[in-house]
Design a protein around this motif. Structure first.
Motif, PDB file in Angstrom:
ATOM      1  N   GLY A 171       0.832  -1.204   0.000  1.00 30.46           N
ATOM      2  CA  GLY A 171       0.000   0.000   0.000  1.00 30.46           C
ATOM      3  C   GLY A 171       0.860   1.245   0.000  1.00 30.46           C
ATOM      4  N   THR A 172       0.636   2.111   0.971  1.00 28.26           N
ATOM      5  CA  THR A 172       1.382   3.367   1.055  1.00 28.26           C
ATOM      6  C   THR A 172       2.886   3.118   1.199  1.00 28.26           C
ATOM      7  N   MET A 173       3.246   2.126   2.020  1.00 26.99           N
ATOM      8  CA  MET A 173       4.649   1.961   2.408  1.00 26.99           C
ATOM      9  C   MET A 173       5.446   0.986   1.535  1.00 26.99           C
TER      10      MET A 173
ATOM     11  N   ASP B  38       1.052  -8.614  -2.609  1.00 23.81           N
ATOM     12  CA  ASP B  38      -0.131  -8.024  -1.979  1.00 23.81           C
ATOM     13  C   ASP B  38      -1.317  -8.910  -2.316  1.00 23.81           C
TER      14      ASP B  38
ATOM     15  N   ASN C 170       3.781  -5.817   6.124  1.00 20.03           N
ATOM     16  CA  ASN C 170       3.476  -4.408   5.916  1.00 20.03           C
ATOM     17  C   ASN C 170       1.998  -4.235   5.571  1.00 20.03           C
ATOM     18  N   VAL C 171       1.148  -5.035   6.251  1.00 20.80           N
ATOM     19  CA  VAL C 171      -0.299  -5.002   5.982  1.00 20.80           C
ATOM     20  C   VAL C 171      -0.966  -4.045   6.974  1.00 20.80           C
TER      21      VAL C 171
ATOM     22  N   GLU D  73      -2.762  -1.761   9.877  1.00 15.98           N
ATOM     23  CA  GLU D  73      -2.478  -1.707  11.322  1.00 15.98           C
ATOM     24  C   GLU D  73      -3.638  -2.326  12.111  1.00 15.98           C
TER      25      GLU D  73
ATOM     26  N   LYS E 229      -2.771  -8.847  10.637  1.00  4.45           N
ATOM     27  CA  LYS E 229      -1.349  -9.216  10.726  1.00  4.45           C
ATOM     28  C   LYS E 229      -1.212 -10.682  11.177  1.00  4.45           C
TER      29      LYS E 229
ATOM     30  N   ASP F  42       6.342  -3.869  10.134  1.00 10.52           N
ATOM     31  CA  ASP F  42       6.442  -2.404   9.991  1.00 10.52           C
ATOM     32  C   ASP F  42       5.319  -1.718  10.780  1.00 10.52           C
TER      33      ASP F  42
ATOM     34  N   SER G 228       3.078   0.491  13.031  1.00 11.81           N
ATOM     35  CA  SER G 228       3.314   1.861  13.507  1.00 11.81           C
ATOM     36  C   SER G 228       3.404   1.916  15.026  1.00 11.81           C
TER      37      SER G 228
ATOM     38  N   TRP H 233       9.510   1.684   9.602  1.00  6.79           N
ATOM     39  CA  TRP H 233       9.964   2.688   8.635  1.00  6.79           C
ATOM     40  C   TRP H 233       9.111   3.943   8.815  1.00  6.79           C
TER      41      TRP H 233
ATOM     42  N   ASN I  90       7.302   7.241   6.685  1.00  4.39           N
ATOM     43  CA  ASN I  90       6.758   7.579   5.359  1.00  4.39           C
ATOM     44  C   ASN I  90       7.260   8.947   4.875  1.00  4.39           C
TER      45      ASN I  90
HETATM   46  N1  LIG Z   1       1.166   5.021   6.204  1.00  5.86           N
HETATM   47  C1  LIG Z   1       2.209   5.380   6.963  1.00  5.86           C
HETATM   48  O1  LIG Z   1       2.574   6.565   7.043  1.00  5.86           O
HETATM   49  C2  LIG Z   1       2.972   4.325   7.720  1.00  5.86           C
HETATM   50  C3  LIG Z   1       4.276   4.621   8.135  1.00  5.86           C
HETATM   51  C4  LIG Z   1       5.006   3.633   8.806  1.00  5.86           C
HETATM   52  C5  LIG Z   1       4.421   2.416   9.100  1.00  5.86           C
HETATM   53  N2  LIG Z   1       3.139   2.176   8.690  1.00  5.86           N
HETATM   54  C6  LIG Z   1       2.585   0.867   9.019  1.00  5.86           C
HETATM   55  O2  LIG Z   1       2.861   0.000   7.929  1.00  5.86           O
HETATM   56  C7  LIG Z   1       1.800  -0.929   7.746  1.00  5.86           C
HETATM   57  C8  LIG Z   1       1.215  -0.727   6.368  1.00  5.86           C
HETATM   58  O3  LIG Z   1       0.749   0.607   6.273  1.00  5.86           O
HETATM   59  P1  LIG Z   1       0.295   1.261   4.888  1.00  5.86           P
HETATM   60  O4  LIG Z   1       0.036   2.693   5.201  1.00  5.86           O
HETATM   61  O5  LIG Z   1       1.219   0.882   3.808  1.00  5.86           O
HETATM   62  O6  LIG Z   1      -1.112   0.530   4.699  1.00  5.86           O
HETATM   63  P2  LIG Z   1      -2.069   0.541   3.430  1.00  5.86           P
HETATM   64  O7  LIG Z   1      -3.442   0.357   3.939  1.00  5.86           O
HETATM   65  O8  LIG Z   1      -1.762   1.687   2.536  1.00  5.86           O
HETATM   66  O9  LIG Z   1      -1.607  -0.790   2.643  1.00  5.86           O
HETATM   67  C9  LIG Z   1      -1.747  -2.068   3.182  1.00  5.86           C
HETATM   68  C10 LIG Z   1      -1.693  -3.071   2.035  1.00  5.86           C
HETATM   69  O10 LIG Z   1      -1.795  -4.358   2.589  1.00  5.86           O
HETATM   70  C11 LIG Z   1      -2.581  -5.142   1.721  1.00  5.86           C
HETATM   71  N3  LIG Z   1      -3.103  -6.279   2.445  1.00  5.86           N
HETATM   72  C12 LIG Z   1      -4.172  -6.358   3.280  1.00  5.86           C
HETATM   73  N4  LIG Z   1      -4.295  -7.599   3.768  1.00  5.86           N
HETATM   74  C13 LIG Z   1      -3.280  -8.328   3.220  1.00  5.86           C
HETATM   75  C14 LIG Z   1      -2.884  -9.674   3.334  1.00  5.86           C
HETATM   76  N5  LIG Z   1      -3.537 -10.534   4.098  1.00  5.86           N
HETATM   77  N6  LIG Z   1      -1.805 -10.082   2.622  1.00  5.86           N
HETATM   78  C15 LIG Z   1      -1.137  -9.228   1.823  1.00  5.86           C
HETATM   79  N7  LIG Z   1      -1.477  -7.922   1.672  1.00  5.86           N
HETATM   80  C16 LIG Z   1      -2.531  -7.493   2.378  1.00  5.86           C
HETATM   81  C17 LIG Z   1      -3.632  -4.199   1.194  1.00  5.86           C
HETATM   82  O11 LIG Z   1      -4.198  -4.671  -0.039  1.00  5.86           O
HETATM   83  C18 LIG Z   1      -2.842  -2.916   1.024  1.00  5.86           C
HETATM   84  O12 LIG Z   1      -2.320  -2.789  -0.269  1.00  5.86           O
HETATM   85  C19 LIG Z   1       0.826  -0.657   8.890  1.00  5.86           C
HETATM   86  O13 LIG Z   1       1.118  -1.468   9.974  1.00  5.86           O
HETATM   87  C20 LIG Z   1       1.083   0.805   9.210  1.00  5.86           C
HETATM   88  O14 LIG Z   1       0.692   1.159  10.515  1.00  5.86           O
HETATM   89  C21 LIG Z   1       2.419   3.081   7.992  1.00  5.86           C
END
Ligand SMILES: NC(=O)c1ccc[n+]([C@@H]2O[C@H](COP(=O)([O-])OP(=O)(O)OC[C@H]3O[C@@H](n4cnc5c(N)ncnc54)[C@H](O)[C@@H]3O)[C@@H](O)[C@H]2O)c1
Ligand SMILES: Cc1ncc(C=O)c(C(=O)O)c1O
Length: 309
Positions: A11-13, A32, A86-87, A89, A94, A114, A116, A138, A140
């Motif tokens: 996703g975002t990360m 993903d 990295n799925v 939160e 997870k 990863d 938060s 990590w 963002n």
């Molecule tokens: N967004 C931020 O600024 C940030 C920064 C650091 C850490 N994080 C942490 O990193 C993790 C991911 O955050 P994000 O913002 O990238 O989330 P996001 O919602 O943007 O992306 C999560 C991805 O995980 C996928 N997903 C869901 N279930 C899944 C599964 N069973 N198997 C494989 N993929 C699956 C989704 O399709 C999605 O693409 C979280 O724990 C979040 O707290 C986020």
């Protein structure tokens, strides 16, 4: 030695992390559950690589690594030395991932989250061989921000922390080992203290959102990139901090739930850039321009902070 890394969740990360690890010479396989996320990640990879070029992140002498995308989780984790989860939160999402990969990986494959801020000790309850699980938090955007927190849970083996710390260091990033597995670790405890007060001030009508951002970015952010909070206390004077905190701390927001303004917006699916509206509104064109402008500014600031300009 870690050479092959699986990233679960794009996703975002995920895409930025994949690009940064490959630039460090590592072989990344990225998965993903959502095909659309894999497609989007593929298109983001080139953008992230362009930013890494602008940052001057050199390819190691042995050559750059690779990123390969897959829609098969077994393919992603098979043979991995490290899996980075990295799925979203959410502990149950997870935990499902940990259950799925448990039988697909070797008992000594390192599993990093990863998260938060979910304590690693809580996540370890959902995987066999919990001593191989570690927090690898990590920030963002992950291909630009060099700091990564490393957190041991109660059951994490000390050598796993060292291995992840050394891996981060070996590719030119900045590991910070957090000594206690507290919720939010360190970065997000500090960030969320700031965000709680910022949301409260806007919600109470003390300031407009745009002005709040100007005040914090230019009054605090710019300065704090050069002078960290502990050094700032010394610059201001601990006597000043003592006087101000003696009346101000009691007046700061201490709400222990989510602010109504945030609930109202999330209930209406106003999630920010990803949905086109949050605290502000974004057209797709504005989002693209904003992301480019932010990346350019972050690159320029980082080059200066590293003494490379
Ligand atoms: N967004 C931020 O600024 C940030 C920064 C650091 C850490 N994080 C942490 O990193 C993790 C991911 O955050 P994000 O913002 O990238 O989330 P996001 O919602 O943007 O992306 C999560 C991805 O995980 C996928 N997903 C869901 N279930 C899944 C599964 N069973 N198997 C494989 N993929 C699956 C989704 O399709 C999605 O693409 C979280 O724990 C979040 O707290 C986020
Ligand atoms: C709002 C917010 N929450 C969590 C994180 C990281 O875990 C970030 C970030 O990295 O920027 C964030 O902005």
């Amino acid at each position: 030695m870690i050479q092959r890394i699986a990233i679960i969740g794009l996703g975002t990360m995920g895409p930025g992390m994949a690009a940064r690890l490959a630039r460090g010479g590592l072989q990344v396989v990225a998965y993903d559950v959502a095909p659309a996320a894999i497609e989007r990640a593929g298109s983001m990879l080139g953008v992230a690589e362009g930013v890494l070029d602008a940052l001057g992140i050199a390819v190691p002498p042995a050559g750059a690594g690779t990123v390969r995308f897959t829609d098969d989780i077994a393919d992603a984790v098979s043979g991995a030395d490290l899996v980075i989860e990295n799925v979203p939160e959410n502990i149950s999402i997870k935990a499902d991932v940990y259950r799925t990969i448990d039988s697909l990986i070797a008992s000594d494959t390192i599993v990093a989250s990863d998260t938060s801020g979910i304590p690693i000790t809580k996540l370890q309850a959902h995987i066999s061989h919990p001593e191989r699980m570690v927090g690898m938090h990590w920030s963002n955007p992950p291909h630009i921000i060099p700091m990564i927190e490393v957190i041991a849970g109660e059951k994490t083996a000390p050598h796993i922390v060292t291995t992840i710390r050394d891996l981060i260091r070996s590719i030119g990033l900045l590991p910070v080992v957090v000594k206690k597995d507290v919720p939010g670790f360190v970065e997000n405890r500090v960030l969320y203290a700031l965000l709680r007060e910022a949301v409260d001030l806007v919600e109470r009508g003390v300031i407009e959102p745009e002005d709040l951002d100007t005040c914090v970015s230019w009054g605090i952010g710019y300065k704090i990139a050069v002078i960290g909070p502990m050094a700032l206390l010394d610059m201001a004077g601990l006597d000043i901090y003592k006087s101000v905190s003696s009346f101000l701390n009691a007046d700061l927001s201490n709400r222990d739930d989510v602010a109504p303004m945030v609930l109202e917006k999330t209930n209406a699916s106003k999630l920010g850039i990803k949905s086109g509206e949050g605290m502000f509104s974004y057209t797709p064109e504005q989002t693209k321009a904003l992301q480019g402008e932010r990346a350019r500014k972050l690159v320029a600031v980082r080059r200066i902070l590293e003494g490379r300009e």
